[in-house]
Scaffold this active site. Structure first.
Site, mmCIF file in Angstrom:
data_model
loop_
_atom_site.group_PDB
_atom_site.id
_atom_site.type_symbol
_atom_site.label_atom_id
_atom_site.label_comp_id
_atom_site.label_asym_id
_atom_site.label_seq_id
_atom_site.Cartn_x
_atom_site.Cartn_y
_atom_site.Cartn_z
ATOM 1 N N ARG A 146 57.397 -31.917 -13.496
ATOM 2 C CA ARG A 146 58.690 -32.555 -13.184
ATOM 3 C C ARG A 146 58.387 -33.903 -12.566
ATOM 4 N NH1 ARG A 146 63.893 -30.118 -10.997
ATOM 5 N NH2 ARG A 146 65.305 -31.881 -11.189
ATOM 6 N N TRP A 164 78.825 -36.442 2.477
ATOM 7 C CA TRP A 164 78.298 -37.791 2.715
ATOM 8 C C TRP A 164 78.738 -38.759 1.620
ATOM 9 C CZ3 TRP A 164 75.119 -40.186 -0.839
ATOM 10 C CH2 TRP A 164 74.473 -39.368 -1.778
ATOM 11 N N ALA A 213 67.857 -40.178 -0.972
ATOM 12 C CA ALA A 213 68.513 -41.356 -1.552
ATOM 13 C C ALA A 213 70.019 -41.214 -1.377
ATOM 14 C CB ALA A 213 68.161 -41.462 -3.031
ATOM 15 N N HIS A 219 65.892 -36.578 -2.447
ATOM 16 C CA HIS A 219 67.021 -35.980 -1.728
ATOM 17 C C HIS A 219 67.565 -36.926 -0.658
ATOM 18 C CE1 HIS A 219 67.034 -32.277 -3.798
ATOM 19 N NE2 HIS A 219 65.916 -31.794 -3.303
ATOM 20 N N GLN A 236 96.699 -25.162 -6.851
ATOM 21 C CA GLN A 236 96.074 -26.341 -6.207
ATOM 22 C C GLN A 236 95.126 -27.079 -7.160
ATOM 23 O OE1 GLN A 236 96.403 -27.150 -2.548
ATOM 24 N NE2 GLN A 236 98.159 -25.808 -2.741
ATOM 25 N N LYS A 253 90.638 -34.694 15.924
ATOM 26 C CA LYS A 253 89.308 -34.373 16.470
ATOM 27 C C LYS A 253 88.514 -35.652 16.662
ATOM 28 C CE LYS A 253 88.292 -31.535 13.055
ATOM 29 N NZ LYS A 253 89.548 -31.077 12.458
ATOM 30 N N CYS A 267 80.792 -28.823 -8.344
ATOM 31 C CA CYS A 267 81.354 -28.943 -6.995
ATOM 32 C C CYS A 267 80.311 -28.692 -5.902
ATOM 33 C CB CYS A 267 82.490 -27.946 -6.831
ATOM 34 S SG CYS A 267 81.941 -26.216 -6.949
ATOM 35 N N TYR A 298 59.711 -34.382 -2.896
ATOM 36 C CA TYR A 298 58.828 -33.356 -2.305
ATOM 37 C C TYR A 298 57.384 -33.863 -2.278
ATOM 38 C CZ TYR A 298 62.875 -30.257 -2.568
ATOM 39 O OH TYR A 298 64.124 -29.699 -2.392
ATOM 40 N N GLU A 303 90.998 -22.679 6.245
ATOM 41 C CA GLU A 303 89.671 -22.704 5.624
ATOM 42 C C GLU A 303 89.682 -22.149 4.210
ATOM 43 O OE1 GLU A 303 86.939 -24.177 6.970
ATOM 44 O OE2 GLU A 303 88.365 -24.770 8.515
ATOM 45 N N GLN A 328 79.868 -26.238 -4.183
ATOM 46 C CA GLN A 328 80.396 -25.517 -3.020
ATOM 47 C C GLN A 328 79.769 -24.149 -2.778
ATOM 48 O OE1 GLN A 328 84.704 -27.220 -3.727
ATOM 49 N NE2 GLN A 328 84.798 -25.683 -2.151
ATOM 50 N N ALA A 370 93.272 -17.874 -7.261
ATOM 51 C CA ALA A 370 93.159 -16.460 -6.871
ATOM 52 C C ALA A 370 93.901 -15.569 -7.856
ATOM 53 C CB ALA A 370 93.716 -16.259 -5.456
ATOM 54 N N GLU A 379 62.011 -35.494 -6.776
ATOM 55 C CA GLU A 379 63.050 -35.222 -5.766
ATOM 56 C C GLU A 379 62.569 -35.458 -4.331
ATOM 57 O OE1 GLU A 379 63.689 -34.063 -8.707
ATOM 58 O OE2 GLU A 379 65.863 -34.076 -8.845
ATOM 59 N N ASP A 391 89.574 -22.163 0.399
ATOM 60 C CA ASP A 391 89.300 -23.052 -0.706
ATOM 61 C C ASP A 391 89.149 -22.214 -1.957
ATOM 62 O OD1 ASP A 391 86.725 -22.091 -0.762
ATOM 63 O OD2 ASP A 391 85.972 -23.675 0.539
HETATM 64 P P1 NAP Z 1 91.781 -28.705 6.197
HETATM 65 O O1 NAP Z 1 90.437 -28.901 5.628
HETATM 66 O O2 NAP Z 1 92.024 -27.584 7.115
HETATM 67 O O3 NAP Z 1 92.170 -30.075 6.926
HETATM 68 C C1 NAP Z 1 93.383 -30.231 7.580
HETATM 69 C C2 NAP Z 1 93.391 -31.563 8.322
HETATM 70 O O4 NAP Z 1 94.627 -31.691 8.976
HETATM 71 C C3 NAP Z 1 92.323 -31.673 9.359
HETATM 72 O O5 NAP Z 1 91.749 -32.961 9.240
HETATM 73 C C4 NAP Z 1 93.049 -31.494 10.687
HETATM 74 O O6 NAP Z 1 92.402 -32.379 11.585
HETATM 75 C C5 NAP Z 1 94.457 -31.924 10.356
HETATM 76 N N1 NAP Z 1 95.487 -31.120 11.035
HETATM 77 C C6 NAP Z 1 95.558 -29.778 11.153
HETATM 78 N N2 NAP Z 1 96.674 -29.417 11.812
HETATM 79 C C7 NAP Z 1 97.336 -30.549 12.117
HETATM 80 C C8 NAP Z 1 98.547 -30.830 12.790
HETATM 81 N N3 NAP Z 1 99.313 -29.850 13.294
HETATM 82 N N4 NAP Z 1 98.910 -32.104 12.933
HETATM 83 C C9 NAP Z 1 98.140 -33.101 12.439
HETATM 84 N N5 NAP Z 1 96.982 -32.909 11.797
HETATM 85 C C10 NAP Z 1 96.585 -31.645 11.631
HETATM 86 O O7 NAP Z 1 92.851 -28.554 5.051
HETATM 87 P P2 NAP Z 1 92.999 -29.320 3.674
HETATM 88 O O8 NAP Z 1 92.464 -30.695 3.719
HETATM 89 O O9 NAP Z 1 94.418 -29.152 3.319
HETATM 90 O O10 NAP Z 1 92.113 -28.475 2.698
HETATM 91 C C11 NAP Z 1 92.441 -27.108 2.398
HETATM 92 C C12 NAP Z 1 91.228 -26.388 1.891
HETATM 93 O O11 NAP Z 1 90.853 -26.888 0.633
HETATM 94 C C13 NAP Z 1 90.042 -26.565 2.816
HETATM 95 O O12 NAP Z 1 89.347 -25.362 2.945
HETATM 96 C C14 NAP Z 1 89.205 -27.550 2.109
HETATM 97 O O13 NAP Z 1 87.837 -27.378 2.392
HETATM 98 C C15 NAP Z 1 89.512 -27.256 0.644
HETATM 99 N N6 NAP Z 1 89.275 -28.483 -0.118
HETATM 100 C C16 NAP Z 1 88.024 -28.882 -0.309
HETATM 101 C C17 NAP Z 1 87.773 -30.043 -0.974
HETATM 102 C C18 NAP Z 1 86.363 -30.485 -1.196
HETATM 103 O O14 NAP Z 1 86.136 -31.565 -1.598
HETATM 104 N N7 NAP Z 1 85.371 -29.661 -0.952
HETATM 105 C C19 NAP Z 1 88.813 -30.807 -1.435
HETATM 106 C C20 NAP Z 1 90.108 -30.388 -1.228
HETATM 107 C C21 NAP Z 1 90.340 -29.220 -0.544
HETATM 108 P P3 NAP Z 1 92.747 -32.500 13.139
HETATM 109 O O15 NAP Z 1 93.183 -31.116 13.562
HETATM 110 O O16 NAP Z 1 91.481 -32.975 13.783
HETATM 111 O O17 NAP Z 1 93.807 -33.515 13.222
HETATM 112 FE FE1 SF4 Z 2 78.712 -25.415 -10.651
HETATM 113 FE FE2 SF4 Z 2 79.385 -23.118 -9.588
HETATM 114 FE FE3 SF4 Z 2 77.678 -24.694 -8.290
HETATM 115 FE FE4 SF4 Z 2 80.260 -25.376 -8.444
HETATM 116 S S1 SF4 Z 2 79.400 -23.619 -7.388
HETATM 117 S S2 SF4 Z 2 78.455 -26.685 -8.856
HETATM 118 S S3 SF4 Z 2 80.797 -24.604 -10.475
HETATM 119 S S4 SF4 Z 2 77.340 -23.720 -10.250
#
Ligand code: NAP
Ligand code: SF4
Length: 676
Positions: A217, A582, A257, A255, A414, A568, A340, A169, A659, A342, A387, A167, A661
């Site tokens: 490893r 990334w 790569a 890491h 969702q 933004k 994920c 290290y 925010e 996350q 939820a 990895e 998720d």
């Molecule tokens: P989000 O992450 O809050 O993104 C909303 C986007 O809309 C931002 O890019 C924002 O950018 C834009 N926005 C906000 N208000 C706006 C407005 N009034 N007019 C135009 N643009 C606006 O929300 P989301 O994409 O719906 O995701 C919801 C949640 O699910 C988040 O917490 C996200 O992290 C999670 N999620 C995560 C993943 C993952 O891969 N980890 C995938 C899906 C969802 P600007 O304000 O700069 O324009």
């Molecule tokens: Fe797997 Fe849980 Fe990590 Fe997501 S947060 S990658 S489900 S161990």
């Protein structure tokens, strides 16, 4: 009962000791290793997984010297003063009839502190600190650190150690010319470069005796253009066996790569062919790793002869009872890791305690405890998204009588949209898990029903998990027929034109871009190791150094012209996970998706979307404008309940859409259920 997984559940005789099955719980830094006061929690975390049936476990990485720290004062094994805290861990694991090894990890130039050292003074792209090249005496001093850490591990009751040689290290920094530019006895040809690993393993073996496990490893696939060749890796494996390694584990990719190795879009067991290439070259058992997340996949890897054992780290975070459930032929009851990152790796990289999105108890075993309810209550949960599902099933498991109401035809919320995105197929597993959990906990599920305040009268507790409404920004022309919401696209099955503009570049904007970039009916790289390798330029013939063909990478061009935007300034997707953002950015760029930040939305009309960038007007002549501008809480029912005087608790998106998720939603739903 028949043994459902004969290879996975077979014991492994190591000569001086026998492992009860072929499951290694791979090393995972949880953050609990870093502070002495957290060791009781760490012990509880390991005890639960030991009770869950795992044969052998490995701790998170412990530095053998201060120079080898991952970060200042991070986990280490330096002196006898640290032994008592480690004994909490080893006693807990042995009390549950499992075995545990301590991982010795020297970060080298991946350390995030000013004392970093490496083979040569070559800075890493992922740490701001330039390393000092170790002198020959310095190399010997670090080797002695590894040996001391192994001796201390033995004193602390560990069954063995894992020497981290992959990895990217420190050891890996020596074994490849990517960092090692030394002209002394520790650099030059492959044998000189891996001499440090040979010395470490050999001297540990001399120190600890024959009846102590040493896992090495080995970086079997560096995923760097100047990584090692197959011949060099094979020679290194053979040298480790000769030096005294008991088992050889597989390391995939440095890491730094820029090829995904464990994220959810990586197919299951995508790299077991790498371990297979080493079979027959050494006599010690080999361990396959990366994206093995179900008993079926693990069994297949072993039955196909790719390896002798499988390593799973995150899947055991997600479900501590993984092995026992597999042994009871109940794999459908396993809470599957969806890869994920996350709550596990993204937390670790932010210096937070790791946990798990689908199992918020992970690493919080001593705080989040499900006790039977003192007096069972009648509970209504409205909304069967993450939820609501977590809340309803946890509450029912505690003995409450739970009715779960869902307006849609199916559970998921969702998640039902996420699972449609190519590369997010694993989200299906969480829904499968909750379906079984609903049945086994006795939740009464009512779908296709919009409940009113009147329906909720008479319950002792009402939980609103009604989710979110997509935000509709106040842009001129937002009601134009060209405008769709992400729900129309991901759930509604709307037909989308060949040119699209996406407003909003959060997680959902990226998901929609990925969904629309994929050609309908085309095979998905996330479901095929061969396609995935071709897409990312991985050389499965192992003819190229480091296993990468670089220029030969063949990402599929996007199926349509896509422009992804945010208001933004700065890079798009900055809020995505540290370990996965990334990948999403790189993937979309490679597939020709245009990313624009700093836009102002002017209007939408028959011509398309009119925007303004730094005062310059621009027309995006698109067929559809897809709004992914975040969400607002859906509290329609809350208003009715307020009027009727019925009390309720809000969880998930209905509580806080910003925010939000799935990680927060499942955790909040779980905690709400435990408080009922
Ligand atoms: P989000 O992450 O809050 O993104 C909303 C986007 O809309 C931002 O890019 C924002 O950018 C834009 N926005 C906000 N208000 C706006 C407005 N009034 N007019 C135009 N643009 C606006 O929300 P989301 O994409 O719906 O995701 C919801 C949640 O699910 C988040 O917490 C996200 O992290 C999670 N999620 C995560 C993943 C993952 O891969 N980890 C995938 C899906 C969802 P600007 O304000 O700069 O324009
Ligand atoms: Fe797997 Fe849980 Fe990590 Fe997501 S947060 S990658 S489900 S161990």
């Amino acid at each position: 009962m028949n043994n459902p997984y004969p290879h996975l559940l077979a014991p492994l005789d190591l000569g001086f000791t026998t492992l009860k099955n072929r499951v290694l719980m791979g090393s995972m830094h949880t953050g609990l290793e870093d502070r002495a006061r957290d060791y009781p929690r760490l012990a509880a975390y390991f005890r639960e997984r030991a009770e869950g049936g795992v044969g052998l476990m490995v701790t998170g990485g412990m530095a053998p010297t201060r120079r080898g720290w991952l970060a200042p004062f991070s986990s280490s094994m330096l002196s006898r003063r640290q032994l008592s805290r480690h004994r909490l861990v080893t006693d807990a694991v042995h009390g549950a009839d499992a075995k545990i090894c301590l991982q010795i990890l020297h970060a080298g130039r991946y350390g995030y502190h000013p004392f970093v050292v490496s083979a040569s003074a070559v800075k890493s792209p992922i740490s701001p600190f330039r390393p000092r090249a170790l002198s020959a005496r310095g190399v010997d001093r670090e080797i002695r650190g590894f040996v001391r850490a192994a001796r201390l591990a033995r004193e602390a009751g560990y069954d063995g150690v894992e020497v981290m040689g992959s990895e990217g290290y420190l050891i890996n920094q020596f074994t490849t010319s990517h960092v090692n530019q030394r002209k002394d006895q520790w650099g030059g040809n492959a044998a000189a470069r891996y001499r440090i690993a040979e010395e470490i393993v050999g001297r540990i073996r001399d120190e600890v005796g024959q009846d102590f496990i040493i896992i090495y490893r080995l970086s079997m696939l560096d995923l760097l253009p100047d990584g090692n060749s197959l011949d060099e890796i094979t020679a290194q494996a053979q040298a480790m066996e000769a030096a005294g390694a008991t088992l050889i584990n597989t390391g995939i990719g440095w890491h730094e790569a820029r090829i995904p190795t464990i994220a959810t879009m990586v197919p299951r067991a995508a790299f077991s062919w790498v371990t297979r290439a080493m079979r027959g070259q050494v006599n010690v058992p080999l361990i396959a790793t990366n994206r093995i997340n179900t008993p079926e996949v693990a069994e297949r890897v072993l039955a196909d002869g790719d390896a002798d054992m499988v390593s799973m780290a995150r899947p055991l975070l997600a479900d501590p009872a993984f092995v026992n459930k597999a042994a009871a032929d109940q794999s459908h009851r396993i809470n599957t890791c969806i890869a994920c990152n996350q709550a596990c790796l993204d937390h670790t990289f932010r210096n937070q305690t790791a946990s798990c999105l689908v199992n918020p108890r992970a690493c919080h075993e001593t705080e989040i405890e499900a006790r039977p309810a003192a007096s069972p209550k009648r509970v209504a949960v409205v909304g069967a998204g993450p939820a609501g599902l977590a809340c309803a099933t946890e509450a029912a498991a505690r003995g409450h009588h739970v009715d779960l109401f869902e307006i849609g035809d199916d559970i998921g919320g969702q998640f039902n949209m996420a699972r449609r995105v190519p590369g997010k197929e694993e989200f299906d597993e969480t829904l499968r898990y909750f379906r079984h959990r609903i049945a086994e906990t006795g939740v009464r599920l009512v779908t296709g029903t919009r409940v009113s305040a009147a329906d909720l009268e008479g319950y002792d507790e009402v939980v609103l998990a009604t989710g979110v409404h997509p935000r509709r920004p106040g842009i001129e022309g937002i009601d134009h027929p060209k405008v769709l919401s992400y729900v129309d696209v991901l759930a509604g099955g709307c037909v989308v034109g060949d040119a699209v503009a996406i407003i909003g570049a959060g997680g959902i904007g990226f998901d929609v871009a990925e969904f629309l970039a994929h050609r309908e009916g085309a095979p998905k790289p996330s479901l095929s190791s061969a396609l995935f390798a071709a897409e990312w330029g991985i050389d499965r013939s192992l003819g190229a150094r480091g296993g990468v063909r670089g220029v030969a990478a063949k990402p599929e061009p996007a199926a349509r012209a896509i422009t992804l935007m945010q208001r933004k300034t700065g890079k798009l997707g900055a809020g995505l996970g540290k370990t996965t953002g990334w990948i999403h950015r790189l993937d979309l760029k490679r597939r020709g998706i245009e990313a624009i930040s700093g836009v102002s939305y002017v209007r939408i009309d028959d011509e398309g979307l009119h925007i303004d960038i730094d005062g310059e007007p621009r027309l995006l002549a698109v067929d559809h404008v897809i709004v992914c501008a975040g969400q607002e809480p859906n509290r329609d029912l809350a208003g009715e309940l307020d009027q009727s005087g019925i009390g309720y608790t809000l969880v998930g998106g209905a509580h806080e859409a910003r925010e939000l998720d799935a990680k927060h939603a499942i955790r909040q739903g779980t905690l709400c259920a435990l408080a009922l």
